[in-house]
Design a protein around this motif. Structure first.
Motif, PDB file in Angstrom:
ATOM      1  N   GLY A 268       0.776  -1.237   0.000  1.00 55.89           N
ATOM      2  CA  GLY A 268       0.000   0.000   0.000  1.00 55.89           C
ATOM      3  C   GLY A 268       0.796   1.269   0.000  1.00 55.89           C
ATOM      4  N   CYS A 269       2.092   1.215  -0.322  1.00 58.88           N
ATOM      5  CA  CYS A 269       2.928   2.412  -0.269  1.00 58.88           C
ATOM      6  C   CYS A 269       2.822   3.227  -1.550  1.00 58.88           C
ATOM      7  CB  CYS A 269       4.393   2.031  -0.071  1.00 58.88           C
ATOM      8  SG  CYS A 269       4.762   1.249   1.503  1.00 58.88           S
ATOM      9  N   TRP A 270       2.964   4.533  -1.409  1.00 56.88           N
ATOM     10  CA  TRP A 270       3.206   5.385  -2.556  1.00 56.88           C
ATOM     11  C   TRP A 270       4.649   5.197  -2.985  1.00 56.88           C
ATOM     12  CZ3 TRP A 270      -0.470   7.323  -5.306  1.00 56.88           C
ATOM     13  CH2 TRP A 270      -1.674   7.762  -4.713  1.00 56.88           C
ATOM     14  N   LEU A 271       4.891   5.192  -4.281  1.00 54.06           N
ATOM     15  CA  LEU A 271       6.238   5.106  -4.837  1.00 54.06           C
ATOM     16  C   LEU A 271       6.445   6.276  -5.780  1.00 54.06           C
ATOM     17  CD1 LEU A 271       6.378   1.303  -5.789  1.00 54.06           C
ATOM     18  CD2 LEU A 271       7.225   2.367  -3.694  1.00 54.06           C
ATOM     19  N   PRO A 272       7.695   6.705  -5.986  1.00 53.16           N
ATOM     20  CA  PRO A 272       7.927   7.689  -7.046  1.00 53.16           C
ATOM     21  C   PRO A 272       7.492   7.102  -8.381  1.00 53.16           C
ATOM     22  CG  PRO A 272      10.001   6.764  -6.265  1.00 53.16           C
ATOM     23  CD  PRO A 272       8.944   6.297  -5.321  1.00 53.16           C
ATOM     24  N   LEU A 273       7.119   7.951  -9.332  1.00 53.97           N
ATOM     25  CA  LEU A 273       6.454   7.499 -10.546  1.00 53.97           C
ATOM     26  C   LEU A 273       7.251   6.447 -11.304  1.00 53.97           C
ATOM     27  CD1 LEU A 273       4.116   7.700 -12.519  1.00 53.97           C
ATOM     28  CD2 LEU A 273       5.312   9.600 -13.635  1.00 53.97           C
ATOM     29  N   ASP A 274       8.573   6.628 -11.445  1.00 52.24           N
ATOM     30  CA  ASP A 274       9.333   5.647 -12.212  1.00 52.24           C
ATOM     31  C   ASP A 274       9.290   4.277 -11.557  1.00 52.24           C
ATOM     32  OD1 ASP A 274      10.797   6.632 -10.109  1.00 52.24           O
ATOM     33  OD2 ASP A 274      12.639   6.970 -11.235  1.00 52.24           O
ATOM     34  N   ALA A 275       9.359   4.238 -10.214  1.00 54.95           N
ATOM     35  CA  ALA A 275       9.271   2.957  -9.508  1.00 54.95           C
ATOM     36  C   ALA A 275       7.853   2.397  -9.568  1.00 54.95           C
ATOM     37  CB  ALA A 275       9.704   3.131  -8.055  1.00 54.95           C
ATOM     38  N   GLU A 276       6.854   3.259  -9.506  1.00 52.48           N
ATOM     39  CA  GLU A 276       5.460   2.812  -9.605  1.00 52.48           C
ATOM     40  C   GLU A 276       5.189   2.154 -10.954  1.00 52.48           C
ATOM     41  OE1 GLU A 276       0.945   4.726  -9.911  1.00 52.48           O
ATOM     42  OE2 GLU A 276       2.647   6.002  -9.401  1.00 52.48           O
ATOM     43  N   LEU A 277       5.627   2.797 -12.029  1.00 52.74           N
ATOM     44  CA  LEU A 277       5.384   2.255 -13.359  1.00 52.74           C
ATOM     45  C   LEU A 277       6.137   0.945 -13.566  1.00 52.74           C
ATOM     46  CD1 LEU A 277       5.447   5.527 -15.498  1.00 52.74           C
ATOM     47  CD2 LEU A 277       3.455   4.182 -14.790  1.00 52.74           C
ATOM     48  N   GLU A 278       7.341   0.847 -13.003  1.00 55.18           N
ATOM     49  CA  GLU A 278       8.077  -0.414 -13.123  1.00 55.18           C
ATOM     50  C   GLU A 278       7.357  -1.533 -12.382  1.00 55.18           C
ATOM     51  OE1 GLU A 278      12.596  -2.250 -12.603  1.00 55.18           O
ATOM     52  OE2 GLU A 278      12.174  -0.163 -12.061  1.00 55.18           O
ATOM     53  N   ALA A 279       6.813  -1.215 -11.190  1.00 59.54           N
ATOM     54  CA  ALA A 279       6.094  -2.230 -10.418  1.00 59.54           C
ATOM     55  C   ALA A 279       4.802  -2.648 -11.113  1.00 59.54           C
ATOM     56  CB  ALA A 279       5.797  -1.700  -9.011  1.00 59.54           C
ATOM     57  N   GLY A 288      10.688   8.501 -19.251  1.00 59.01           N
ATOM     58  CA  GLY A 288      11.771   8.759 -20.189  1.00 59.01           C
ATOM     59  C   GLY A 288      12.007   7.616 -21.149  1.00 59.01           C
ATOM     60  N   SER A 289      11.416   6.450 -20.864  1.00 56.01           N
ATOM     61  CA  SER A 289      11.596   5.279 -21.721  1.00 56.01           C
ATOM     62  C   SER A 289      10.474   5.199 -22.753  1.00 56.01           C
ATOM     63  CB  SER A 289      11.593   4.006 -20.872  1.00 56.01           C
ATOM     64  OG  SER A 289      11.392   2.858 -21.670  1.00 56.01           O
ATOM     65  N   PRO A 290      10.815   5.052 -24.045  1.00 59.81           N
ATOM     66  CA  PRO A 290       9.754   4.895 -25.051  1.00 59.81           C
ATOM     67  C   PRO A 290       8.937   3.627 -24.830  1.00 59.81           C
ATOM     68  CG  PRO A 290      11.936   4.498 -25.999  1.00 59.81           C
ATOM     69  CD  PRO A 290      12.156   5.071 -24.642  1.00 59.81           C
ATOM     70  N   HIS A 291       9.552   2.598 -24.236  1.00 59.55           N
ATOM     71  CA  HIS A 291       8.815   1.358 -23.973  1.00 59.55           C
ATOM     72  C   HIS A 291       7.733   1.596 -22.906  1.00 59.55           C
ATOM     73  CE1 HIS A 291      11.698  -0.788 -26.419  1.00 59.55           C
ATOM     74  NE2 HIS A 291      12.692  -0.324 -25.685  1.00 59.55           N
ATOM     75  N   VAL A 292       8.089   2.357 -21.867  1.00 54.66           N
ATOM     76  CA  VAL A 292       7.113   2.662 -20.821  1.00 54.66           C
ATOM     77  C   VAL A 292       5.996   3.533 -21.377  1.00 54.66           C
ATOM     78  CG1 VAL A 292       6.758   3.843 -18.624  1.00 54.66           C
ATOM     79  CG2 VAL A 292       8.775   2.391 -18.949  1.00 54.66           C
ATOM     80  N   ARG A 293       6.366   4.553 -22.146  1.00 55.70           N
ATOM     81  CA  ARG A 293       5.340   5.436 -22.724  1.00 55.70           C
ATOM     82  C   ARG A 293       4.399   4.647 -23.637  1.00 55.70           C
ATOM     83  NH1 ARG A 293       9.895   8.731 -23.627  1.00 55.70           N
ATOM     84  NH2 ARG A 293       9.702   8.436 -25.900  1.00 55.70           N
ATOM     85  N   GLY A 294       4.992   3.790 -24.436  1.00 59.17           N
ATOM     86  CA  GLY A 294       4.158   2.996 -25.337  1.00 59.17           C
ATOM     87  C   GLY A 294       3.232   2.056 -24.590  1.00 59.17           C
ATOM     88  N   ALA A 295       3.745   1.412 -23.536  1.00 58.10           N
ATOM     89  CA  ALA A 295       2.918   0.489 -22.756  1.00 58.10           C
ATOM     90  C   ALA A 295       1.797   1.231 -22.048  1.00 58.10           C
ATOM     91  CB  ALA A 295       3.788  -0.255 -21.741  1.00 58.10           C
ATOM     92  N   LEU A 296       2.097   2.437 -21.560  1.00 56.78           N
ATOM     93  CA  LEU A 296       1.080   3.220 -20.858  1.00 56.78           C
ATOM     94  C   LEU A 296      -0.018   3.662 -21.823  1.00 56.78           C
ATOM     95  CD1 LEU A 296       0.403   4.302 -18.065  1.00 56.78           C
ATOM     96  CD2 LEU A 296       1.790   6.316 -18.566  1.00 56.78           C
ATOM     97  N   LEU A 297       0.372   4.090 -23.013  1.00 61.50           N
ATOM     98  CA  LEU A 297      -0.625   4.500 -24.001  1.00 61.50           C
ATOM     99  C   LEU A 297      -1.448   3.310 -24.471  1.00 61.50           C
ATOM    100  CD1 LEU A 297       1.446   7.054 -26.118  1.00 61.50           C
ATOM    101  CD2 LEU A 297      -0.438   7.556 -24.556  1.00 61.50           C
TER     102      LEU A 297
END
Length: 563
Positions: A268-279, A288-297
């Motif tokens: 239940g913890c808040w994480l910084p955004l980069d760690a949240e998206l990785e989790a 900053g990663s095109p792979h992350v942006r693409g997966a999110l979209l």
């Protein structure tokens, strides 16, 4: 450099003398474990914190973060009952036996509740008090107070009465008082929980300038606001606690978040955004990663706008205010405010610290007498900014049951819904700050009031508790209640609110939808808000914000359930 010196003069003040004993580790613990009377606690912890080292203590609500800081400050067990085993030293002094007075020479503290850290009626006197207690020469006190207030972003509050300040303004004053003596150890318990964006930046910058020899222990839920530059902007070291108070990890922050981010998210913890998206997505690199942006979209496009997060059409006006003028301390806080709260609508009231958000809710609830204007409608239920201001029960169960028919099934339902069943027979005052907040919401939501007001409902809550609290308020509005809340959390506002009232310059500056607010730089500046990177990304790519945030919360829930 010490806060009380000019930025160009990194010299310790003459009254700050470091003994030979204290020249080693600032904090040294060996198998330290603290167990509260109810069985909760923190530890065992074996760690050393050196001069100038900054550490983030991360964990869900109730994991013992505040208990740990209170122990380091000397409040446990002399002021907070607990069983302490193992050893702890602060600059060579045992805080368990020496108490607060014994370690105050070395420690500055900003408590979770800023009201508890401010005791004098005038701001300047409050900040001067630690210096007076050290018999600092009188001619040095004034400049030191001015420098500390300026560094904390509170110079404009110098001549104000502390009783007139908002929670966020009090946090800045408490930080100035905690740092004015250049302590060897600075303890920060959620120092940004009530701050607007400029306040968060001021506190973060002030902490960064406390001096190369000052150790800092930071407890913070608002990691994205603190780490404006991502994980790399957080303290270099993190101690992660599990829900039981046991240490999950202690090491470099990037490594702890990479190896334990998914578990921390599950708890239940808040994480910084980069760690949240990785989790959540299993991809590193953040936005900053095109792979992350693409997966999110791809994730958000797969659902489309649909009816995710859709709300029922708002109903008639239940509570209306006309021409409200409210004064405090002889000065006008709000003037000429008109506001309608509709059945089925959730309204977020936003504004910079001191804009009058809490004052407006108090007037709507009938607790603040307006100097002019009227409020028409039924008496609302109000969830206070400080949960202790509304506690009346001897136990958590009695607090929720207060005013309900004997044996009401709503009590058990609320205990389960707000994760309070294990503390049902405990005193409300024995709960953590986050648990008290959940209790205050549960106790108000069990009543059938047509209007519900909540002052900073996310204050002090971890991610899981925030989702429960905001979800409960959203559900109340969907069920036909008129709901208004105050918040500095733009992500929470975008996820839950139907409309946003911006308070600025003593009145209502704008009434917008959350999506309109995200695209209005003038209104954002008036509200003291900055669009966080995730929301900025969604807006840039024309992704409906509320459905996207709802999907991310569903992913986080799936992570917790899968584990």
């Amino acid at each position: 450099m010490p806060l009380l010196m000019a930025p160009t003069a990194p010299v310790s003040p003459s009254w700050c003398v470091v003994s030979a004993e204290a020249a080693g580790g600032v904090v040294e613990t060996d198998a330290l474990e603290v167990v509260l009377p109810g069985g909760d606690g923190v530890g065992p912890l074996t760690a050393t914190l050196g001069p100038g080292e900054h550490v983030l203590v991360l964990g869900p609500s109730g994991s013992g973060k505040t208990t740990l800081l209170r122990t380091l400050a000397g409040a446990v067990p002399q002021h907070v009952r607990a069983r302490v085993t193992g050893t702890v030293r602060i600059a060579g002094t045992d805080p368990v036996t020496a108490g607060v007075i014994g370690v105050c020479e070395h420690v500055g503290t900003v408590a979770q509740d800023p009201v508890s850290g401010v005791c004098l009626p005038l701001v300047a006197d409050e900040v001067a008090l630690p210096l007076e207690n050290r018999a600092v020469p009188r001619d040095l006190i004034g400049p030191a107070v001015d420098a500390a207030l300026a560094t904390a972003g509170a110079a404009h509050l110098r001549e104000r009465a502390s009783g007139e300040l908002s929670g966020g303004e009090l946090q800045r004053v408490a930080l100035a008082a905690a740092t004015v003596t250049a302590p060897r150890l600075l303890l920060l318990d959620e120092p940004t929980s009530m701050l607007d964006a400029p306040g968060v930046a001021a506190v973060r910058d002030a902490v960064a300038r406390v001096g190369d020899d000052v150790a800092v222990v930071l407890v913070e839920h608002r990691l994205d606001e603190w780490a404006a530059g991502g994980t790399a902007a957080l303290p270099a070291r993190t101690v992660a606690l599990g829900r039981s108070g046991r240490v999950l990890a202690d090491g470099p922050t990037a490594r702890v978040l990479a190896e334990h981010g998914r578990e921390l998210l599950r708890q239940g913890c808040w994480l910084p955004l980069d760690a949240e998206l990785e989790a959540l997505l299993g991809l590193g690199g953040g936005l900053g990663s095109p792979h992350v942006r693409g997966a999110l979209l791809a994730l958000t496009a797969s659902e489309g706008p649909g009816d995710v997060g859709a709300t029922a059409e708002r109903g008639p006006v239940v509570l209306g205010a006309r021409g409200l003028t409210i004064r405090a301390g002889g000065r006008p806080v709000l003037t000429g405010v008109d506001l309608d709260l509709h059945a089925g609508e959730l309204v977020a009231v936003v504004g910079a610290n001191g804009a009058g958000k809490s004052t407006l809710l108090a007037a709507l609830a009938g607790l603040e007498r307006p100097a002019a204007g009227t409020v028409d409608g039924p008496r609302p239920g109000l969830v206070f900014q400080d949960p202790e201001h509304q506690l009346v029960g001897a136990t958590v169960r009695e607090e929720i049951a207060f005013g309900l028919p004997h044996g009401s099934s709503r009590v058990a339902d609320a205990l389960a819904r707000f994760d309070l069943a294990d503390w049902a027979e405990h005193s409300p005052y024995a709960l953590s700050g986050g648990q008290k907040r959940r209790l205050s919401l549960a106790a108000m939501l069990v009543h059938d009031r047509p209007v519900l007001l909540a002052d900073e409902p996310g204050y002090g809550l971890d991610r899981a508790a925030t989702a429960v609290a905001m979800g409960a308020l959203r559900e109340a509005a969907d069920g036909g209640l008129a709901v208004a809340l105050t918040s500095h959390d733009l992500r929470a506002v975008a996820a839950c609110a139907d409309s946003v009232v911006v308070l600025a310059d003593g009145g209502v500056a704008a009434v917008l939808t959350p999506e309109e607010l995200l695209r209005d730089p003038v209104a954002l500046a008036s509200a003291g808000m900055v669009v966080p990177p995730l929301l900025a990304f969604l807006v840039e790519h024309d992704v409906p914000v509320r459905p996207a945030l709802r999907l991310l919360e569903e992913l986080a829930h799936d992570v917790a359930v899968a584990a």
